[in-house]
Scaffold this motif. Structure first.
Motif, PDB file in Angstrom:
ATOM      1  N   HIS A 188       0.837  -1.210   0.000  1.00  0.00           N
ATOM      2  CA  HIS A 188       0.000   0.000   0.000  1.00  0.00           C
ATOM      3  C   HIS A 188       0.867   1.253   0.000  1.00  0.00           C
ATOM      4  N   LEU A 189       1.849   1.288   0.872  1.00  0.00           N
ATOM      5  CA  LEU A 189       2.737   2.449   0.977  1.00  0.00           C
ATOM      6  C   LEU A 189       3.545   2.639  -0.303  1.00  0.00           C
ATOM      7  N   ALA A 190       4.122   1.560  -0.820  1.00  0.00           N
ATOM      8  CA  ALA A 190       4.953   1.666  -2.017  1.00  0.00           C
ATOM      9  C   ALA A 190       4.143   2.133  -3.227  1.00  0.00           C
ATOM     10  N   VAL A 191       2.959   1.579  -3.409  1.00  0.00           N
ATOM     11  CA  VAL A 191       2.133   1.976  -4.554  1.00  0.00           C
ATOM     12  C   VAL A 191       1.651   3.414  -4.385  1.00  0.00           C
ATOM     13  N   SER A 192       1.255   3.781  -3.190  1.00  0.00           N
ATOM     14  CA  SER A 192       0.803   5.158  -2.939  1.00  0.00           C
ATOM     15  C   SER A 192       1.905   6.160  -3.252  1.00  0.00           C
ATOM     16  N   GLU A 193       3.109   5.892  -2.765  1.00  0.00           N
ATOM     17  CA  GLU A 193       4.232   6.800  -3.010  1.00  0.00           C
ATOM     18  C   GLU A 193       4.582   6.863  -4.498  1.00  0.00           C
ATOM     19  N   ALA A 194       4.569   5.724  -5.160  1.00  0.00           N
ATOM     20  CA  ALA A 194       4.881   5.701  -6.594  1.00  0.00           C
ATOM     21  C   ALA A 194       3.833   6.464  -7.398  1.00  0.00           C
ATOM     22  N   LEU A 195       2.573   6.333  -7.021  1.00  0.00           N
ATOM     23  CA  LEU A 195       1.514   7.074  -7.708  1.00  0.00           C
ATOM     24  C   LEU A 195       1.668   8.580  -7.532  1.00  0.00           C
ATOM     25  N   GLN A 196       2.075   9.002  -6.359  1.00  0.00           N
ATOM     26  CA  GLN A 196       2.282  10.434  -6.118  1.00  0.00           C
ATOM     27  C   GLN A 196       3.412  10.970  -6.982  1.00  0.00           C
ATOM     28  N   ARG A 197       4.441  10.157  -7.179  1.00  0.00           N
ATOM     29  CA  ARG A 197       5.587  10.591  -7.970  1.00  0.00           C
ATOM     30  C   ARG A 197       5.328  10.540  -9.468  1.00  0.00           C
ATOM     31  N   SER A 198       4.590   9.530  -9.926  1.00  0.00           N
ATOM     32  CA  SER A 198       4.529   9.301 -11.365  1.00  0.00           C
ATOM     33  C   SER A 198       3.125   9.313 -11.972  1.00  0.00           C
ATOM     34  N   GLY A 199       2.105   9.021 -11.190  1.00  0.00           N
ATOM     35  CA  GLY A 199       0.754   8.979 -11.717  1.00  0.00           C
ATOM     36  C   GLY A 199       0.347   7.629 -12.279  1.00  0.00           C
ATOM     37  N   ALA A 200       1.288   6.690 -12.378  1.00  0.00           N
ATOM     38  CA  ALA A 200       0.969   5.347 -12.885  1.00  0.00           C
ATOM     39  C   ALA A 200       1.939   4.348 -12.268  1.00  0.00           C
ATOM     40  N   VAL A 201       1.451   3.138 -12.028  1.00  0.00           N
ATOM     41  CA  VAL A 201       2.291   2.088 -11.448  1.00  0.00           C
ATOM     42  C   VAL A 201       1.981   0.775 -12.150  1.00  0.00           C
ATOM     43  N   LEU A 202       3.014   0.051 -12.531  1.00  0.00           N
ATOM     44  CA  LEU A 202       2.874  -1.288 -13.095  1.00  0.00           C
ATOM     45  C   LEU A 202       3.435  -2.274 -12.081  1.00  0.00           C
ATOM     46  N   THR A 203       2.725  -3.355 -11.851  1.00  0.00           N
ATOM     47  CA  THR A 203       3.233  -4.396 -10.965  1.00  0.00           C
ATOM     48  C   THR A 203       3.444  -5.664 -11.776  1.00  0.00           C
ATOM     49  N   THR A 204       4.421  -6.452 -11.366  1.00  0.00           N
ATOM     50  CA  THR A 204       4.749  -7.668 -12.121  1.00  0.00           C
ATOM     51  C   THR A 204       4.800  -8.900 -11.238  1.00  0.00           C
ATOM     52  N   GLY A 205       4.333  -8.801 -10.043  1.00  0.00           N
ATOM     53  CA  GLY A 205       4.356  -9.962  -9.165  1.00  0.00           C
ATOM     54  C   GLY A 205       3.221  -9.904  -8.176  1.00  0.00           C
TER      55      GLY A 205
END
Length: 87
Positions: free
Chosen positions: A9-26
């Motif tokens: 949750h924390l990692a995705v939230s922070e990544a979204l704030q920085r970039s606006g999009a997140v891809l996960t592969t696992g």
């Protein structure tokens, strides 16, 4: 990253704030320890729902496979989501 909901949750939230999009592969598989999909869905307050048409497509595309009930969890989608067909 470990399968811990708070960390994901924390990692995705922070990544979204920085970039606006997140891809996960696992962590997207049908087993109970793969919590990424439901954790990210909760981040958006978007519950996952089973899509019968996606399940039917899976069974049609892989007729030599014996379906397992746990596979049904893999084919849950966000309510408003559309499944993309792979070719």
């Amino acid at each position: 990253m470990a399968d811990r909901a708070n960390d994901i949750h924390l990692a995705v939230s922070e990544a979204l704030q920085r970039s606006g999009a997140v891809l996960t592969t696992g962590g997207l598989g049908p087993t109970r320890d793969d919590i990424t999909k439901r954790t990210v869905a909760s981040l958006f307050d978007a519950p996952l729902e089973f899509d019968e048409s996606v399940w039917a497509n899976l069974l049609e595309r892989f007729p030599w496979k014996t379906p397992r009930m746990r596979w049904r969890t893999y084919w849950r989608l966000r309510h408003e989501a559309e499944a993309a067909e792979e070719y």
